[in-house]
Design an enzyme around this catalytic site. Structure first.
Site, PDB file in Angstrom:
ATOM      1  N   HIS A  36       0.520  -1.412  -0.113  1.00  0.00           N
ATOM      2  CA  HIS A  36       0.423   0.003  -0.191  1.00  0.00           C
ATOM      3  C   HIS A  36       0.649   1.008   0.144  1.00  0.00           C
ATOM      4  O   HIS A  36       0.359   2.347  -0.704  1.00  0.00           O
ATOM      5  CB  HIS A  36      -0.566  -0.047   1.818  1.00  0.00           C
ATOM      6  CG  HIS A  36      -1.629  -0.717   0.947  1.00  0.00           C
ATOM      7  ND1 HIS A  36      -1.281  -2.141   2.657  1.00  0.00           N
ATOM      8  CD2 HIS A  36      -3.025  -1.416   0.603  1.00  0.00           C
ATOM      9  CE1 HIS A  36      -2.887  -3.029   2.043  1.00  0.00           C
ATOM     10  NE2 HIS A  36      -3.524  -2.701   1.020  1.00  0.00           N
ATOM     11  N   GLN A 148      -0.887  -4.272  -8.871  1.00  0.00           N
ATOM     12  CA  GLN A 148      -1.126  -6.108  -9.600  1.00  0.00           C
ATOM     13  C   GLN A 148      -1.232  -6.851  -9.415  1.00  0.00           C
ATOM     14  O   GLN A 148      -2.227  -7.847  -9.532  1.00  0.00           O
ATOM     15  CB  GLN A 148      -0.042  -5.690 -10.490  1.00  0.00           C
ATOM     16  CG  GLN A 148       0.383  -6.281 -11.770  1.00  0.00           C
ATOM     17  CD  GLN A 148      -0.676  -6.456 -12.842  1.00  0.00           C
ATOM     18  OE1 GLN A 148      -1.246  -5.137 -13.194  1.00  0.00           O
ATOM     19  NE2 GLN A 148      -1.181  -7.445 -13.104  1.00  0.00           N
ATOM     20  N   ASP A 150      -3.841  -7.294  -7.373  1.00  0.00           N
ATOM     21  CA  ASP A 150      -5.542  -7.715  -7.067  1.00  0.00           C
ATOM     22  C   ASP A 150      -4.963  -7.554  -8.869  1.00  0.00           C
ATOM     23  O   ASP A 150      -5.923  -6.270  -9.392  1.00  0.00           O
ATOM     24  CB  ASP A 150      -5.754  -7.245  -6.579  1.00  0.00           C
ATOM     25  CG  ASP A 150      -5.405  -7.039  -4.911  1.00  0.00           C
ATOM     26  OD1 ASP A 150      -5.568  -9.117  -5.173  1.00  0.00           O
ATOM     27  OD2 ASP A 150      -5.477  -6.373  -3.967  1.00  0.00           O
ATOM     28  N   GLN A 153      -9.218  -7.516  -9.952  1.00  0.00           N
ATOM     29  CA  GLN A 153     -10.043  -6.105  -9.947  1.00  0.00           C
ATOM     30  C   GLN A 153      -9.294  -4.796 -10.849  1.00  0.00           C
ATOM     31  O   GLN A 153      -9.804  -3.852 -10.905  1.00  0.00           O
ATOM     32  CB  GLN A 153      -9.241  -5.711  -8.362  1.00  0.00           C
ATOM     33  CG  GLN A 153      -9.744  -4.724  -7.935  1.00  0.00           C
ATOM     34  CD  GLN A 153      -9.239  -4.875  -6.051  1.00  0.00           C
ATOM     35  OE1 GLN A 153     -10.106  -4.875  -5.917  1.00  0.00           O
ATOM     36  NE2 GLN A 153      -8.066  -3.616  -5.578  1.00  0.00           N
ATOM     37  N   SER A 186      -2.548  -8.116   2.886  1.00  0.00           N
ATOM     38  CA  SER A 186      -3.466  -8.173   5.110  1.00  0.00           C
ATOM     39  C   SER A 186      -3.624  -9.485   4.729  1.00  0.00           C
ATOM     40  O   SER A 186      -2.973  -9.377   6.531  1.00  0.00           O
ATOM     41  CB  SER A 186      -4.352  -7.379   4.407  1.00  0.00           C
ATOM     42  OG  SER A 186      -3.755  -5.490   3.967  1.00  0.00           O
ATOM     43  N   ARG A 187      -4.191 -10.193   3.955  1.00  0.00           N
ATOM     44  CA  ARG A 187      -4.399 -11.524   4.592  1.00  0.00           C
ATOM     45  C   ARG A 187      -3.327 -12.269   5.605  1.00  0.00           C
ATOM     46  O   ARG A 187      -3.650 -13.430   5.654  1.00  0.00           O
ATOM     47  CB  ARG A 187      -5.211 -12.193   3.024  1.00  0.00           C
ATOM     48  CG  ARG A 187      -6.679 -11.407   3.726  1.00  0.00           C
ATOM     49  CD  ARG A 187      -7.222 -12.450   2.221  1.00  0.00           C
ATOM     50  NE  ARG A 187      -9.166 -11.585   2.597  1.00  0.00           N
ATOM     51  CZ  ARG A 187      -9.161 -11.013   2.122  1.00  0.00           C
ATOM     52  NH1 ARG A 187      -8.062 -10.482   0.807  1.00  0.00           N
ATOM     53  NH2 ARG A 187     -10.428 -10.343   2.318  1.00  0.00           N
TER      54      ARG A 187
HETATM   55  O1  PAF Z   1      -7.928  -3.739  -3.274  1.00  0.00           O
HETATM   56  C1  PAF Z   1      -9.115  -2.847  -2.257  1.00  0.00           C
HETATM   57  O2  PAF Z   1      -8.269  -3.058  -0.668  1.00  0.00           O
HETATM   58  C2  PAF Z   1     -10.126  -3.471  -2.011  1.00  0.00           C
HETATM   59  O3  PAF Z   1     -10.563  -4.109  -3.294  1.00  0.00           O
HETATM   60  C3  PAF Z   1     -10.582  -1.840  -2.523  1.00  0.00           C
HETATM   61  C4  PAF Z   1      -9.929  -1.999  -4.260  1.00  0.00           C
HETATM   62  C5  PAF Z   1     -10.019  -0.767  -1.710  1.00  0.00           C
HETATM   63  C6  PAF Z   1     -12.109  -1.407  -2.766  1.00  0.00           C
HETATM   64  O4  PAF Z   1     -13.127  -1.500  -2.002  1.00  0.00           O
END
Ligand code: PAF
Length: 280
Positions: A36, A148, A150, A153, A186-187
């Site tokens: 992050h 990348q 995810d 997503q 985080s997991r």
């Molecule tokens: O990747 C994440 O942490 C989440 O899916 C997001 C993009 C913040 C949406 O809740």
């Protein structure tokens, strides 16, 4: 750093930030790690103002998933964000984002959400796309930063931005890894010491596919089989999927003749982990 917990307060702070050039948004669910912070660093390098949102979005979790136990430590997150140069932290409670408990009008991704993660997590990308659309409307960033790691997503959000004409540039940031290759997540905090060492099998499987491809292997099925063999060597790993897909359509490939996203989802004990690499 200002911390804003209501949409009105955020909009006021956002209006004051307009003078300082573009705004980069890093949407997160908190419990921040270096992956992050890398997104924040990228946002900080390219924008006058950096906003981070921390919101554990209930609508993207399935009924049997870890919404209630998802790790949270906003005080630690606050200190890290101060250090890395975040200007605005948007940290709304659930009632602020969903005053009636949910939303009637949702963003419903189509084909892109029906494969890979979408098979095991139906409804997940609808929740993600809807909350990201809300965040884009609240924050009004010029750019938004996603990892990348995810990969699916990222593909879904890019398509949402194109299809719904959000004036937001989506910036993908390479996955940040632990020294042994495990992608930061985080997991990962859920893993016991034995599971933590077993979890390196995801990276080893991806690296095997990458090596074969570099050696000239273009048959996608051979790459999938090689990853499955590596994963099968780890007794704690239960495979959900291995995929070699087109990085934009997410359709499974027969031949890797241009780019590919090689991805996998694996349960290590009770923890479901995902990872991917891009082949060029
Ligand atoms: O990747 C994440 O942490 C989440 O899916 C997001 C993009 C913040 C949406 O809740």
């Amino acid at each position: 750093m200002q911390i804003l917990t209501t949409i009105d307060d955020f909009r006021t702070a956002r209006a004051n930030a307009r003078a300082t050039g573009s705004l980069g948004l890093v949407p997160t669910m908190g419990h921040l790690h270096d992956g992050h912070l890398e997104l924040v660093r990228h946002a900080s390098a390219a924008n006058g103002t950096v906003a981070v949102s921390i919101f554990v979005n209930p609508t993207q979790f399935g009924p049997d998933e870890d919404m209630l136990t998802y790790p949270r430590d906003v005080e630690r997150d606050r200190v890290l964000l101060e250090e890395v140069g975040c200007d605005l932290l948007f940290y709304p409670p659930v009632e602020e984002m969903y005053p009636t408990g949910g939303v009637d009008i949702q963003v419903v991704p189509g084909k892109l959400a029906a494969v890979l993660e979408g098979v095991s997590r139906p409804g997940h990308f609808r929740g993600v796309a809807t909350v990201v659309a809300k965040l884009f409307n609240i924050v009004q960033p010029e750019r938004a930063y996603f990892g990348q790691k995810d990969g699916q997503q990222l593909v879904v959000i890019r398509q949402m931005v194109r299809d719904l004409d959000f004036p937001v540039e989506i910036v993908a940031v390479p996955t940040v890894r632990e020294p042994d290759g495990l992608a930061m997540s985080s997991r990962n905090t859920y893993l016991s010491p034995d599971e933590r060492s077993a979890a390196t099998v995801l990276y080893r499987a991806l690296m095997r596919a990458q090596e074969l491809h570099l050696d000239g292997e273009h048959d996608a099925e051979v790459l999938r089989a090689a990853m499955s063999d590596v994963l099968a060597s780890e007794p704690l790993a239960a495979v959900d999927y291995v995929s070699v897909a087109d990085p934009e359509t997410l359709e499974e490939l027969v031949l890797v003749d241009s780019q590919a996203m090689v991805s996998l989802a694996v349960r290590i004990g009770g923890t479901r982990l995902i990872d991917n690499v891009l082949l060029a």
